[in-house]
Design a protein around this motif. Structure first.
Motif, PDB file in Angstrom:
ATOM      1  N   ILE A  19       0.833  -1.196   0.000  1.00 43.31           N
ATOM      2  CA  ILE A  19       0.000   0.000   0.000  1.00 43.31           C
ATOM      3  C   ILE A  19       0.873   1.253   0.000  1.00 43.31           C
ATOM      4  N   SER A  20       1.998   1.201   0.683  1.00 47.23           N
ATOM      5  CA  SER A  20       2.893   2.363   0.695  1.00 47.23           C
ATOM      6  C   SER A  20       3.383   2.676  -0.713  1.00 47.23           C
ATOM      7  N   ASP A  21       3.615   1.639  -1.528  1.00 46.68           N
ATOM      8  CA  ASP A  21       4.020   1.859  -2.925  1.00 46.68           C
ATOM      9  C   ASP A  21       2.874   2.486  -3.718  1.00 46.68           C
ATOM     10  N   ALA A  22       1.641   2.030  -3.450  1.00 48.57           N
ATOM     11  CA  ALA A  22       0.472   2.600  -4.127  1.00 48.57           C
ATOM     12  C   ALA A  22       0.325   4.076  -3.779  1.00 48.57           C
ATOM     13  N   LEU A  23       0.517   4.422  -2.517  1.00 42.22           N
ATOM     14  CA  LEU A  23       0.427   5.824  -2.098  1.00 42.22           C
ATOM     15  C   LEU A  23       1.523   6.666  -2.746  1.00 42.22           C
ATOM     16  N   ASP A  24       2.700   6.088  -2.899  1.00 39.26           N
ATOM     17  CA  ASP A  24       3.789   6.800  -3.582  1.00 39.26           C
ATOM     18  C   ASP A  24       3.400   7.108  -5.029  1.00 39.26           C
ATOM     19  N   LEU A  25       2.780   6.134  -5.696  1.00 39.37           N
ATOM     20  CA  LEU A  25       2.355   6.340  -7.077  1.00 39.37           C
ATOM     21  C   LEU A  25       1.270   7.412  -7.162  1.00 39.37           C
ATOM     22  N   MET A  26       0.316   7.373  -6.219  1.00 32.94           N
ATOM     23  CA  MET A  26      -0.747   8.378  -6.202  1.00 32.94           C
ATOM     24  C   MET A  26      -0.176   9.776  -6.014  1.00 32.94           C
ATOM     25  N   GLU A  27       0.802   9.881  -5.125  1.00 35.58           N
ATOM     26  CA  GLU A  27       1.432  11.185  -4.894  1.00 35.58           C
ATOM     27  C   GLU A  27       2.218  11.627  -6.132  1.00 35.58           C
ATOM     28  N   LYS A  28       2.928  10.707  -6.754  1.00 32.83           N
ATOM     29  CA  LYS A  28       3.742  11.030  -7.921  1.00 32.83           C
ATOM     30  C   LYS A  28       2.892  11.519  -9.082  1.00 32.83           C
ATOM     31  N   TYR A  29       1.750  10.853  -9.291  1.00 38.29           N
ATOM     32  CA  TYR A  29       0.920  11.168 -10.451  1.00 38.29           C
ATOM     33  C   TYR A  29      -0.302  12.018 -10.094  1.00 38.29           C
ATOM     34  N   ARG A 179      -0.713   7.572   6.982  1.00 36.33           N
ATOM     35  CA  ARG A 179       0.511   6.939   6.510  1.00 36.33           C
ATOM     36  C   ARG A 179       1.728   7.516   7.225  1.00 36.33           C
ATOM     37  N   SER A 180       1.762   8.839   7.385  1.00 40.54           N
ATOM     38  CA  SER A 180       2.897   9.488   8.032  1.00 40.54           C
ATOM     39  C   SER A 180       3.063   9.022   9.470  1.00 40.54           C
ATOM     40  N   ILE A 181       1.947   8.921  10.185  1.00 38.03           N
ATOM     41  CA  ILE A 181       2.017   8.473  11.579  1.00 38.03           C
ATOM     42  C   ILE A 181       2.519   7.042  11.653  1.00 38.03           C
ATOM     43  N   LYS A 182       1.993   6.188  10.819  1.00 40.19           N
ATOM     44  CA  LYS A 182       2.398   4.787  10.863  1.00 40.19           C
ATOM     45  C   LYS A 182       3.852   4.595  10.421  1.00 40.19           C
ATOM     46  N   LYS A 183       4.325   5.512   9.581  1.00 42.42           N
ATOM     47  CA  LYS A 183       5.694   5.402   9.073  1.00 42.42           C
ATOM     48  C   LYS A 183       6.720   5.951  10.050  1.00 42.42           C
ATOM     49  N   HIS A 184       6.361   7.043  10.743  1.00 39.19           N
ATOM     50  CA  HIS A 184       7.351   7.752  11.544  1.00 39.19           C
ATOM     51  C   HIS A 184       7.193   7.595  13.058  1.00 39.19           C
ATOM     52  N   SER A 185       6.075   7.050  13.517  1.00 36.62           N
ATOM     53  CA  SER A 185       5.872   6.902  14.956  1.00 36.62           C
ATOM     54  C   SER A 185       6.306   5.522  15.423  1.00 36.62           C
ATOM     55  N   PRO A 186       6.876   5.433  16.621  1.00 36.98           N
ATOM     56  CA  PRO A 186       7.145   4.109  17.194  1.00 36.98           C
ATOM     57  C   PRO A 186       5.843   3.320  17.282  1.00 36.98           C
ATOM     58  N   GLN A 187       5.919   2.025  17.121  1.00 41.85           N
ATOM     59  CA  GLN A 187       4.704   1.215  17.120  1.00 41.85           C
ATOM     60  C   GLN A 187       3.886   1.407  18.383  1.00 41.85           C
ATOM     61  N   SER A 188       4.569   1.589  19.510  1.00 40.12           N
ATOM     62  CA  SER A 188       3.866   1.740  20.782  1.00 40.12           C
ATOM     63  C   SER A 188       3.108   3.058  20.882  1.00 40.12           C
TER      64      SER A 188
END
Length: 253
Positions: A19-29, A179-188
């Protein structure tokens, strides 16, 4: 006019992609949906709304988006037509689905409300077809706005400070924030950080609006020129009285 005359390039992603790759494509295009394929052909589409649902579900909160795959957010909100068919067939299909995939042995393109409005516009005024908006205050939790979008089937929520329109939150804003929270925040901390996020943190200001008297032709042109999917509708006193989307205009044909 044929479908091939109005279609745009379809952006494609493999069903096994993250899904992160899909979001990258959406942002790119700068798009809100991707056609999903595998070796057997078209499998569906993935949209910002389906991704918001996948990333926001409680059972998946504690996992980063890199662990989710496109298959987890697959949507069947599409129809298929051929490039040589009459464009009117795609227009009629769009009254019931969010995207028309153009297939000629392979994926040849797509037609969305955006492509239709770049070529056609119905008669009438915004006030005739506008809908009552689903709104939220600036301190509304983003998780609550995401829930509203999923439950009410809307892609944009005007943000109101009393009677004043102060911003707009879209599916894109919600998906990127999650996406940003899940990518940059510690899991806890992910659960807590999602709950702390409010509309004011992610809303877009300087919202472009229409009035009830705005013609559908002018509203369509404004959406196409500014590449926006919805217009809040303000009356002569600046009060929010409705909202109109590209899809609303398509359904007015």
């Amino acid at each position: 006019m044929k479908v091939k005359d109005i279609m745009s390039k379809a952006r494609v992603v493999d069903k096994s992609a993250r899904i992160s790759d899909a979001l990258d494509l959406m942002e790119k295009y700068h798009c809100r949906r991707l056609v999903v394929k595998n070796r057997d052909g078209v499998q569906g589409i993935v949209t910002l709304r389906s991704i918001c649902g996948a990333l926001g579900s409680r059972r998946k909160y504690n996992h980063p988006p890199s662990l989710f795959h496109v298959a987890d957010a697959l949507s069947d909100d599409y129809a298929i037509v051929g490039p040589e068919e009459d464009a009117g067939k795609a227009l009629e299909a769009l009254k019931g689905v969010g995207c028309v995939i153009v297939v000629d042995n392979n994926v040849a393109g797509q037609v969305t409300a955006k492509e239709v409005l770049a070529h056609f516009a119905p008669e009438g005024a915004v006030g005739v077809i506008m809908k009552s908006p689903i709104v939220a205050p600036p301190d509304a939790r983003v998780s609550h706005i995401r829930k509203l979008m999923m439950e009410k089937g809307v892609s944009r929520v005007p943000i109101m400070d009393g009677d004043a329109l102060v911003g707009m939150v879209s599916e894109t804003d919600v998906a990127n924030a999650m996406r940003s929270i899940k990518k940059h925040s510690p899991q806890s901390r992910q659960d807590n950080n999602v709950e702390l996020l409010i509309a004011m943190d992610i809303m877009r200001t300087n919202v472009i609006t229409a009035t009830p008297e705005t013609s559908l032709k002018d509203a369509a042109k404004l959406m196409v020129d500014k590449d926006i999917g919805a217009l809040p509708v303000l009356d002569g006193q600046g009060r929010l009285v409705g909202i109109i989307t590209r899809r609303d205009i398509v359904r007015a044909f």
